[in-house]
Write a protein that holds these residues in place. Structure first.
Motif, PDB file in Angstrom:
ATOM      1  N   PHE A  61       0.849  -1.186   0.000  1.00 18.46           N
ATOM      2  CA  PHE A  61       0.000   0.000   0.000  1.00 18.46           C
ATOM      3  C   PHE A  61       0.885   1.236   0.000  1.00 18.46           C
ATOM      4  N   ARG A  62       0.554   2.203  -0.842  1.00 18.29           N
ATOM      5  CA  ARG A  62       1.241   3.500  -0.864  1.00 18.29           C
ATOM      6  C   ARG A  62       0.181   4.583  -0.896  1.00 18.29           C
ATOM      7  N   ASN A  63       0.401   5.626  -0.119  1.00 17.28           N
ATOM      8  CA  ASN A  63      -0.529   6.747  -0.049  1.00 17.28           C
ATOM      9  C   ASN A  63       0.302   8.011   0.110  1.00 17.28           C
ATOM     10  N   PHE A  90       5.796  18.314   0.650  1.00 22.93           N
ATOM     11  CA  PHE A  90       6.096  18.798   1.991  1.00 22.93           C
ATOM     12  C   PHE A  90       4.857  18.903   2.877  1.00 22.93           C
ATOM     13  N   LEU A  91       3.667  18.649   2.334  1.00 22.45           N
ATOM     14  CA  LEU A  91       2.438  18.805   3.101  1.00 22.45           C
ATOM     15  C   LEU A  91       2.239  17.686   4.115  1.00 22.45           C
ATOM     16  N   SER A  92       2.518  16.465   3.741  1.00 27.16           N
ATOM     17  CA  SER A  92       2.403  15.340   4.671  1.00 27.16           C
ATOM     18  C   SER A  92       3.371  14.236   4.255  1.00 27.16           C
ATOM     19  N   LYS A  93       3.696  13.401   5.210  1.00 23.84           N
ATOM     20  CA  LYS A  93       4.635  12.314   4.961  1.00 23.84           C
ATOM     21  C   LYS A  93       3.933  11.198   4.188  1.00 23.84           C
ATOM     22  N   PRO A  94       4.539  10.689   3.132  1.00 23.03           N
ATOM     23  CA  PRO A  94       3.907   9.591   2.392  1.00 23.03           C
ATOM     24  C   PRO A  94       3.916   8.294   3.209  1.00 23.03           C
ATOM     25  N   LEU A  95       2.859   7.510   3.029  1.00 23.92           N
ATOM     26  CA  LEU A  95       2.756   6.224   3.701  1.00 23.92           C
ATOM     27  C   LEU A  95       3.122   5.120   2.719  1.00 23.92           C
ATOM     28  N   SER A  96       3.870   4.143   3.192  1.00 24.38           N
ATOM     29  CA  SER A  96       4.218   2.999   2.364  1.00 24.38           C
ATOM     30  C   SER A  96       4.360   1.787   3.277  1.00 24.38           C
ATOM     31  N   ASP A  97       3.492   0.795   3.075  1.00 25.78           N
ATOM     32  CA  ASP A  97       3.516  -0.412   3.895  1.00 25.78           C
ATOM     33  C   ASP A  97       3.498  -1.636   3.001  1.00 25.78           C
ATOM     34  N   GLU A  98       4.281  -2.621   3.382  1.00 31.98           N
ATOM     35  CA  GLU A  98       4.308  -3.887   2.669  1.00 31.98           C
ATOM     36  C   GLU A  98       4.365  -5.000   3.714  1.00 31.98           C
ATOM     37  N   PHE A  99       3.479  -5.978   3.560  1.00 36.43           N
ATOM     38  CA  PHE A  99       3.430  -7.092   4.494  1.00 36.43           C
ATOM     39  C   PHE A  99       2.904  -8.325   3.766  1.00 36.43           C
ATOM     40  N   PRO A 100       3.194  -9.529   4.291  1.00 36.22           N
ATOM     41  CA  PRO A 100       2.711 -10.761   3.649  1.00 36.22           C
ATOM     42  C   PRO A 100       1.184 -10.849   3.693  1.00 36.22           C
ATOM     43  N   LYS A 101       0.616 -11.507   2.712  1.00 36.14           N
ATOM     44  CA  LYS A 101      -0.847 -11.613   2.623  1.00 36.14           C
ATOM     45  C   LYS A 101      -1.449 -12.336   3.826  1.00 36.14           C
ATOM     46  N   TYR A 102      -0.731 -13.305   4.380  1.00 35.84           N
ATOM     47  CA  TYR A 102      -1.297 -14.096   5.474  1.00 35.84           C
ATOM     48  C   TYR A 102      -1.485 -13.278   6.750  1.00 35.84           C
ATOM     49  N   LYS A 103      -0.868 -12.103   6.852  1.00 36.67           N
ATOM     50  CA  LYS A 103      -1.005 -11.264   8.039  1.00 36.67           C
ATOM     51  C   LYS A 103      -2.281 -10.419   8.035  1.00 36.67           C
ATOM     52  N   LEU A 104      -2.928 -10.313   6.886  1.00 40.12           N
ATOM     53  CA  LEU A 104      -4.145  -9.508   6.800  1.00 40.12           C
ATOM     54  C   LEU A 104      -5.276 -10.199   7.560  1.00 40.12           C
ATOM     55  N   VAL A 105      -5.818  -9.517   8.565  1.00 36.87           N
ATOM     56  CA  VAL A 105      -6.897 -10.071   9.377  1.00 36.87           C
ATOM     57  C   VAL A 105      -8.251  -9.590   8.846  1.00 36.87           C
ATOM     58  N   SER A 106      -8.389  -8.276   8.676  1.00 39.93           N
ATOM     59  CA  SER A 106      -9.646  -7.701   8.192  1.00 39.93           C
ATOM     60  C   SER A 106      -9.383  -6.309   7.637  1.00 39.93           C
ATOM     61  N   TYR A 107     -10.410  -5.756   7.028  1.00 44.33           N
ATOM     62  CA  TYR A 107     -10.337  -4.392   6.525  1.00 44.33           C
ATOM     63  C   TYR A 107     -11.713  -3.760   6.655  1.00 44.33           C
ATOM     64  N   GLU A 108     -11.741  -2.447   6.624  1.00 46.77           N
ATOM     65  CA  GLU A 108     -13.001  -1.719   6.692  1.00 46.77           C
ATOM     66  C   GLU A 108     -12.847  -0.417   5.913  1.00 46.77           C
ATOM     67  N   ILE A 109     -13.866  -0.088   5.142  1.00 46.10           N
ATOM     68  CA  ILE A 109     -13.874   1.172   4.398  1.00 46.10           C
ATOM     69  C   ILE A 109     -14.946   2.063   5.008  1.00 46.10           C
ATOM     70  N   ILE A 110     -14.534   3.228   5.479  1.00 43.67           N
ATOM     71  CA  ILE A 110     -15.431   4.201   6.089  1.00 43.67           C
ATOM     72  C   ILE A 110     -15.679   5.314   5.079  1.00 43.67           C
ATOM     73  N   ASN A 111     -16.948   5.650   4.878  1.00 38.95           N
ATOM     74  CA  ASN A 111     -17.319   6.706   3.938  1.00 38.95           C
ATOM     75  C   ASN A 111     -18.176   7.727   4.677  1.00 38.95           C
ATOM     76  N   ILE A 112     -17.611   8.924   4.921  1.00 36.96           N
ATOM     77  CA  ILE A 112     -18.332   9.999   5.595  1.00 36.96           C
ATOM     78  C   ILE A 112     -18.302  11.214   4.674  1.00 36.96           C
ATOM     79  N   PHE A 113     -19.448  11.560   4.118  1.00 37.70           N
ATOM     80  CA  PHE A 113     -19.602  12.658   3.170  1.00 37.70           C
ATOM     81  C   PHE A 113     -18.616  12.497   2.012  1.00 37.70           C
ATOM     82  N   PHE A 114     -17.608  13.349   1.944  1.00 38.07           N
ATOM     83  CA  PHE A 114     -16.642  13.309   0.850  1.00 38.07           C
ATOM     84  C   PHE A 114     -15.321  12.682   1.265  1.00 38.07           C
TER      85      PHE A 114
END
Length: 153
Positions: free
Chosen positions: A77-79, A85-109
Protein backbone atom coordinates in the motif's frame (compact mmCIF):
# COMPACT_ATOMS: atom_id res chain seq x y z
CA UNK A 1 -4.10 -6.95 -8.74
CA UNK A 2 -2.70 -3.48 -9.12
CA UNK A 3 -4.66 -0.34 -8.45
CA UNK A 4 -3.35 3.20 -8.82
CA UNK A 5 -4.66 6.67 -9.47
CA UNK A 6 -1.17 8.08 -10.07
CA UNK A 7 -2.13 9.09 -13.62
CA UNK A 8 -4.61 11.63 -12.16
CA UNK A 9 -1.86 13.56 -10.33
CA UNK A 10 -1.76 16.26 -13.00
CA UNK A 11 -5.51 16.87 -12.60
CA UNK A 12 -5.10 17.15 -8.82
CA UNK A 13 -2.20 19.58 -9.29
CA UNK A 14 -4.38 21.65 -11.64
CA UNK A 15 -7.25 21.75 -9.12
CA UNK A 16 -4.85 22.72 -6.33
CA UNK A 17 -3.30 25.49 -8.42
CA UNK A 18 -6.73 26.76 -9.46
CA UNK A 19 -7.91 26.89 -5.85
CA UNK A 20 -4.78 28.81 -4.83
CA UNK A 21 -5.32 31.27 -7.69
CA UNK A 22 -8.93 31.80 -6.56
CA UNK A 23 -7.68 32.47 -3.03
CA UNK A 24 -5.09 35.01 -4.20
CA UNK A 25 -7.57 36.71 -6.53
CA UNK A 26 -10.18 36.76 -3.75
CA UNK A 27 -7.70 38.28 -1.31
CA UNK A 28 -6.79 40.95 -3.86
CA UNK A 29 -10.44 41.69 -4.58
CA UNK A 30 -11.17 41.83 -0.84
CA UNK A 31 -8.38 44.35 -0.25
CA UNK A 32 -9.55 46.49 -3.17
CA UNK A 33 -13.15 46.24 -1.97
CA UNK A 34 -12.34 47.26 1.59
CA UNK A 35 -9.97 50.13 0.88
CA UNK A 36 -11.05 51.49 -2.52
CA UNK A 37 -14.52 50.55 -3.82
CA UNK A 38 -16.77 49.56 -0.87
CA UNK A 39 -19.52 48.21 -3.14
CA UNK A 40 -20.31 44.85 -1.52
CA UNK A 41 -20.32 45.84 2.14
CA UNK A 42 -20.02 43.01 4.65
CA UNK A 43 -20.47 40.37 1.91
CA UNK A 44 -16.91 41.06 0.75
CA UNK A 45 -15.68 38.57 3.38
CA UNK A 46 -16.99 35.80 1.10
CA UNK A 47 -14.24 36.69 -1.40
CA UNK A 48 -11.77 35.08 1.01
CA UNK A 49 -13.84 32.57 2.97
CA UNK A 50 -15.22 30.63 -0.01
CA UNK A 51 -11.77 29.84 -1.53
CA UNK A 52 -10.44 28.97 1.95
CA UNK A 53 -13.41 26.64 2.46
CA UNK A 54 -12.76 24.85 -0.85
CA UNK A 55 -9.02 24.56 -0.11
CA UNK A 56 -9.87 23.16 3.32
CA UNK A 57 -12.15 20.53 1.79
CA UNK A 58 -9.43 19.61 -0.72
CA UNK A 59 -6.84 19.16 2.05
CA UNK A 60 -9.16 17.45 4.55
CA UNK A 61 -10.19 14.79 2.05
CA UNK A 62 -6.71 13.33 2.44
CA UNK A 63 -3.75 12.21 0.41
CA UNK A 64 -4.58 12.21 -3.28
CA UNK A 65 -2.46 9.38 -4.69
CA UNK A 66 -3.23 5.80 -3.60
CA UNK A 67 -1.48 2.72 -4.97
CA UNK A 68 -2.25 -0.91 -4.13
CA UNK A 69 -0.47 -4.04 -5.30
CA UNK A 70 -1.49 -7.58 -4.37
CA UNK A 71 0.60 -9.46 -6.93
CA UNK A 72 2.89 -12.07 -5.45
CA UNK A 73 3.03 -13.07 -1.79
CA UNK A 74 2.79 -9.57 -0.31
CA UNK A 75 0.36 -6.68 -0.15
CA UNK A 76 1.81 -3.25 -0.85
CA UNK A 77 0.00 0.00 0.00
CA UNK A 78 1.24 3.50 -0.86
CA UNK A 79 -0.53 6.75 -0.05
CA UNK A 80 0.99 10.14 -0.78
CA UNK A 81 0.09 13.76 -1.31
CA UNK A 82 0.69 15.68 -4.55
CA UNK A 83 2.48 18.34 -2.51
CA UNK A 84 5.50 16.54 -1.03
CA UNK A 85 6.10 18.80 1.99
CA UNK A 86 2.44 18.81 3.10
CA UNK A 87 2.40 15.34 4.67
CA UNK A 88 4.64 12.31 4.96
CA UNK A 89 3.91 9.59 2.39
CA UNK A 90 2.76 6.22 3.70
CA UNK A 91 4.22 3.00 2.36
CA UNK A 92 3.52 -0.41 3.90
CA UNK A 93 4.31 -3.89 2.67
CA UNK A 94 3.43 -7.09 4.49
CA UNK A 95 2.71 -10.76 3.65
CA UNK A 96 -0.85 -11.61 2.62
CA UNK A 97 -1.30 -14.10 5.47
CA UNK A 98 -1.00 -11.26 8.04
CA UNK A 99 -4.15 -9.51 6.80
CA UNK A 100 -6.90 -10.07 9.38
CA UNK A 101 -9.65 -7.70 8.19
CA UNK A 102 -10.34 -4.39 6.53
CA UNK A 103 -13.00 -1.72 6.69
CA UNK A 104 -13.87 1.17 4.40
CA UNK A 105 -15.43 4.20 6.09
CA UNK A 106 -17.32 6.71 3.94
CA UNK A 107 -18.33 10.00 5.60
CA UNK A 108 -19.60 12.66 3.17
CA UNK A 109 -16.64 13.31 0.85
CA UNK A 110 -14.02 11.52 2.97
CA UNK A 111 -13.21 7.82 2.48
CA UNK A 112 -10.78 5.89 4.65
CA UNK A 113 -9.44 2.35 4.43
CA UNK A 114 -8.58 0.66 7.73
CA UNK A 115 -6.45 -2.48 7.51
CA UNK A 116 -5.98 -4.76 10.51
CA UNK A 117 -2.90 -6.98 10.36
CA UNK A 118 -1.60 -9.52 12.84
CA UNK A 119 1.67 -8.83 14.62
CA UNK A 120 3.93 -10.94 16.85
CA UNK A 121 4.60 -8.16 19.35
CA UNK A 122 1.29 -6.37 19.87
CA UNK A 123 -1.27 -8.85 18.55
CA UNK A 124 -2.68 -6.67 15.81
CA UNK A 125 -1.94 -3.34 14.14
CA UNK A 126 -4.40 -0.96 12.50
CA UNK A 127 -3.18 0.85 9.36
CA UNK A 128 -5.10 3.80 7.93
CA UNK A 129 -5.12 4.97 4.29
CA UNK A 130 -7.01 7.82 2.67
CA UNK A 131 -8.89 6.73 -0.46
CA UNK A 132 -11.15 9.76 -1.00
CA UNK A 133 -9.87 10.34 -4.52
CA UNK A 134 -10.59 6.81 -5.80
CA UNK A 135 -13.58 6.32 -8.06
CA UNK A 136 -16.43 4.02 -7.07
CA UNK A 137 -15.21 1.35 -9.50
CA UNK A 138 -11.69 1.50 -8.05
CA UNK A 139 -13.07 1.16 -4.51
CA UNK A 140 -15.17 -1.84 -5.56
CA UNK A 141 -12.10 -3.47 -7.18
CA UNK A 142 -10.12 -2.85 -4.00
CA UNK A 143 -12.89 -4.43 -1.91
CA UNK A 144 -13.01 -7.48 -4.18
CA UNK A 145 -9.25 -7.98 -4.01
CA UNK A 146 -9.10 -7.56 -0.22
CA UNK A 147 -12.09 -9.90 0.23
CA UNK A 148 -10.25 -12.53 -1.80
CA UNK A 149 -7.16 -12.21 0.43
CA UNK A 150 -9.19 -12.28 3.67
CA UNK A 151 -11.13 -15.39 2.55
CA UNK A 152 -7.92 -17.23 1.64
CA UNK A 153 -6.64 -16.61 5.17
Amino acid sequence: MRLSNRNKASAYNFIHTLLLMFLIAGAGAFILEEYKFDILGWESIFLITVPILFLGIFYLSGRQIFEYDSDGEALHFRNRNIIPFLSKPLSDEFPKYKLVSYEIINIFFIKRLYIKISSKNSGSIMLKYEISFLTKKEVNDLKASLNKVVKSN
